[in-house]
Design an enzyme around this catalytic site. Structure first.
Site, PDB file in Angstrom:
ATOM      1  N   TYR A  56      -1.209 -17.297  -7.125  1.00 16.93           N
ATOM      2  CA  TYR A  56      -2.602 -16.975  -6.834  1.00 16.93           C
ATOM      3  C   TYR A  56      -3.409 -18.262  -6.675  1.00 16.93           C
ATOM      4  O   TYR A  56      -3.021 -19.333  -7.165  1.00 16.93           O
ATOM      5  CB  TYR A  56      -3.191 -16.110  -7.944  1.00 16.93           C
ATOM      6  CG  TYR A  56      -4.480 -15.441  -7.573  1.00 16.93           C
ATOM      7  CD1 TYR A  56      -4.570 -14.616  -6.452  1.00 16.93           C
ATOM      8  CD2 TYR A  56      -5.629 -15.621  -8.339  1.00 16.93           C
ATOM      9  CE1 TYR A  56      -5.764 -13.998  -6.109  1.00 16.93           C
ATOM     10  CE2 TYR A  56      -6.822 -15.006  -8.007  1.00 16.93           C
ATOM     11  CZ  TYR A  56      -6.882 -14.195  -6.879  1.00 16.93           C
ATOM     12  OH  TYR A  56      -8.066 -13.597  -6.533  1.00 16.93           O
ATOM     13  N   ASN A 128     -11.793  -4.580  -5.840  1.00 13.12           N
ATOM     14  CA  ASN A 128     -11.507  -3.991  -4.529  1.00 13.12           C
ATOM     15  C   ASN A 128     -12.721  -3.368  -3.835  1.00 13.12           C
ATOM     16  O   ASN A 128     -12.917  -3.602  -2.635  1.00 13.12           O
ATOM     17  CB  ASN A 128     -10.378  -2.966  -4.657  1.00 13.12           C
ATOM     18  CG  ASN A 128      -9.050  -3.624  -4.985  1.00 13.12           C
ATOM     19  OD1 ASN A 128      -8.816  -4.768  -4.637  1.00 13.12           O
ATOM     20  ND2 ASN A 128      -8.182  -2.903  -5.676  1.00 13.12           N
ATOM     21  N   ASN A 154      -3.188   1.907   3.637  1.00 13.65           N
ATOM     22  CA  ASN A 154      -2.810   2.729   2.488  1.00 13.65           C
ATOM     23  C   ASN A 154      -2.984   2.001   1.162  1.00 13.65           C
ATOM     24  O   ASN A 154      -2.691   2.558   0.102  1.00 13.65           O
ATOM     25  CB  ASN A 154      -1.360   3.189   2.625  1.00 13.65           C
ATOM     26  CG  ASN A 154      -0.393   2.024   2.772  1.00 13.65           C
ATOM     27  OD1 ASN A 154      -0.651   1.108   3.554  1.00 13.65           O
ATOM     28  ND2 ASN A 154       0.717   2.055   2.061  1.00 13.65           N
ATOM     29  N   SER A 155      -3.470   0.753   1.199  1.00 13.42           N
ATOM     30  CA  SER A 155      -3.709  -0.006  -0.030  1.00 13.42           C
ATOM     31  C   SER A 155      -5.009   0.432  -0.686  1.00 13.42           C
ATOM     32  O   SER A 155      -5.796   1.192  -0.107  1.00 13.42           O
ATOM     33  CB  SER A 155      -3.773  -1.500   0.287  1.00 13.42           C
ATOM     34  OG  SER A 155      -4.942  -1.793   1.040  1.00 13.42           O
ATOM     35  N   ARG A 177       2.406  -0.102   7.593  1.00 15.06           N
ATOM     36  CA  ARG A 177       3.645  -0.763   7.973  1.00 15.06           C
ATOM     37  C   ARG A 177       4.863   0.154   7.958  1.00 15.06           C
ATOM     38  O   ARG A 177       5.946  -0.267   8.354  1.00 15.06           O
ATOM     39  CB  ARG A 177       3.908  -1.961   7.052  1.00 15.06           C
ATOM     40  CG  ARG A 177       2.998  -3.146   7.330  1.00 15.06           C
ATOM     41  CD  ARG A 177       3.427  -4.366   6.530  1.00 15.06           C
ATOM     42  NE  ARG A 177       3.118  -4.217   5.114  1.00 15.06           N
ATOM     43  CZ  ARG A 177       3.560  -5.042   4.172  1.00 15.06           C
ATOM     44  NH1 ARG A 177       4.367  -6.043   4.489  1.00 15.06           N
ATOM     45  NH2 ARG A 177       3.217  -4.859   2.900  1.00 15.06           N
ATOM     46  N   GLY A 242      -5.500 -11.408   2.174  1.00 12.22           N
ATOM     47  CA  GLY A 242      -4.282 -11.257   1.398  1.00 12.22           C
ATOM     48  C   GLY A 242      -3.059 -11.562   2.241  1.00 12.22           C
ATOM     49  O   GLY A 242      -3.151 -11.799   3.458  1.00 12.22           O
ATOM     50  N   TRP A 267     -12.578 -14.338   0.001  1.00 10.27           N
ATOM     51  CA  TRP A 267     -12.161 -14.256  -1.401  1.00 10.27           C
ATOM     52  C   TRP A 267     -13.389 -13.909  -2.215  1.00 10.27           C
ATOM     53  O   TRP A 267     -14.381 -14.631  -2.198  1.00 10.27           O
ATOM     54  CB  TRP A 267     -11.556 -15.585  -1.849  1.00 10.27           C
ATOM     55  CG  TRP A 267     -10.939 -15.567  -3.203  1.00 10.27           C
ATOM     56  CD1 TRP A 267     -10.387 -14.492  -3.842  1.00 10.27           C
ATOM     57  CD2 TRP A 267     -10.792 -16.671  -4.095  1.00 10.27           C
ATOM     58  NE1 TRP A 267      -9.900 -14.863  -5.076  1.00 10.27           N
ATOM     59  CE2 TRP A 267     -10.131 -16.190  -5.254  1.00 10.27           C
ATOM     60  CE3 TRP A 267     -11.135 -18.026  -4.025  1.00 10.27           C
ATOM     61  CZ2 TRP A 267      -9.828 -17.015  -6.336  1.00 10.27           C
ATOM     62  CZ3 TRP A 267     -10.830 -18.839  -5.101  1.00 10.27           C
ATOM     63  CH2 TRP A 267     -10.181 -18.339  -6.236  1.00 10.27           C
TER      64      TRP A 267
END
Length: 337
Positions: A56, A128, A154-155, A177, A242, A267
């Site tokens: 990270y 998020n 779908n995240s 994906r 990301g 970010w």
């Protein structure tokens, strides 16, 4: 009060669930102007996993307690309460080490939240949802009816993007994906769902006609960044936030130079450092109200207790999930939602 425990790691490694373990600790009384908070729920975010592996962008000093966000209940206050009372539900400050049964935190850093809202949903409020909201407001000046394309639809962030875009009247193309992820996006109310591939721009045009896409949100990186770039109108912007593929963003000069495509990063930590306090408070108040009225919601795959932190991290690291992984340190209220 149960024995205080937290999820601690003293080193970082390639297999994240192997470096963290649950240990007991001595919970001291809160210092002046601090509150003791019982942690109700804390998610396992991709950034949390990357902190365990050392990949990270910002790493806490070791040893450290895992968890970057969460929600809790105030148990005791010492000194200046700043409007808080015992029993209040509060949003925990980012980076506090939220995978813990209890925390002592400055009262100035706690944000009071509604009592009658699912704490699991409130626990995911800090990272998020603001990321989704700000990428739709602070990058390109969008109007109702404008088109945006996103991958990783779908995240968790992808789901929040869809809900916030719908509320603002923004049209969305959702890219995933794998075929198996399409159903989850549809069930969450998403539309225009396509599987990522080299011919993505052609299938976007076949599905929606000639549309003017101004903004692309990229959480995958690699060649998938260029797939989005090819869907943009000249002068459009890609925001990368990301790297689910584990690869650097790849975009040919053909699109950056000749189509004038802009590639930039986002970010949340940088935004929070620069934003005025009133802007931060307004953003979180708006998002909390949306969670409270049910218009902002994340799918949760499973919830784990503090003693199951390794299982939680392993589940969060799995590639094919259908929802968030959450830790409820003081007792699991559900096995799956």
């Amino acid at each position: 009060m149960q024995t205080p425990k937290h999820a601690r790691y003293a080193y970082r490694g390639r297999v994240p669930h192997e470096v963290i373990k649950t240990v007991e600790f001595n919970l001291l009384p809160p210092l002046p102007d601090e509150a003791r908070v019982q942690v109700l729920a804390a998610p396992v975010n991709p950034s949390d996993v990357l902190q365990l592996t050392g990949e990270y962008g910002q790493l806490p000093p070791l040893p450290a307690v895992g968890g970057s966000e969460g929600v809790g209940r105030v148990e005791a206050i010492n000194g200046n309460a700043r409007g808080l009372e015992e029993g209040d539900i509060v949003l925990l400050p980012l980076g506090c080490g939220s995978w813990s049964t209890h925390l002592n935190l400055p009262t100035r850093d706690l944000v009071k939240l509604p009592h009658d809202v699912d704490p699991v949903q409130l626990a995911m409020l800090s990272v998020n949802p603001p990321t989704a909201s700000l990428m739709l407001s602070d990058i390109v000046e969008l109007q109702p009816g404008d088109w945006v394309i996103q991958n990783a639809a779908n995240s968790a962030v992808g789901g929040y993007v869809a809900q916030i875009a719908r509320r603002r009247g923004i049209r969305l193309i959702n890219v995933v994906r794998r075929e198996s992820a399409i159903e989850a996006v549809w069930q969450a109310g998403g539309e225009n769902v396509l599987v990522d591939a080299e011919d993505l721009p052609r299938r976007v045009e076949e599905t929606l006609g000639e549309i003017h896409v101004r903004l692309a949100l990229d959480c995958v990186g690699g060649v998938h960044t260029e797939h989005l770039a090819r869907c943009l109108a000249p002068g459009g912007t890609i925001v990368n936030y990301g790297s689910m593929s584990g690869e650097r963003c790849m975009v040919s000069p053909r699109y950056l130079v000749f189509n004038g495509i802009n590639l930039r990063g986002f970010w949340l930590a940088n935004w929070l450092r620069k934003a005025r306090a009133d802007r931060r408070q307004a953003l979180f108040a708006e998002l909390a109200a949306m969670v409270a009225d049910g218009s902002l919601h994340a799918s949760v795959q499973a919830s784990y207790g503090i003693d199951e932190v390794r299982e939680a991290v392993q589940a969060a690291s799995a590639g094919a999930r259908h929802g968030k992984i959450v830790i409820e340190p003081n007792g699991r209220s559900r096995a799956a939602i």
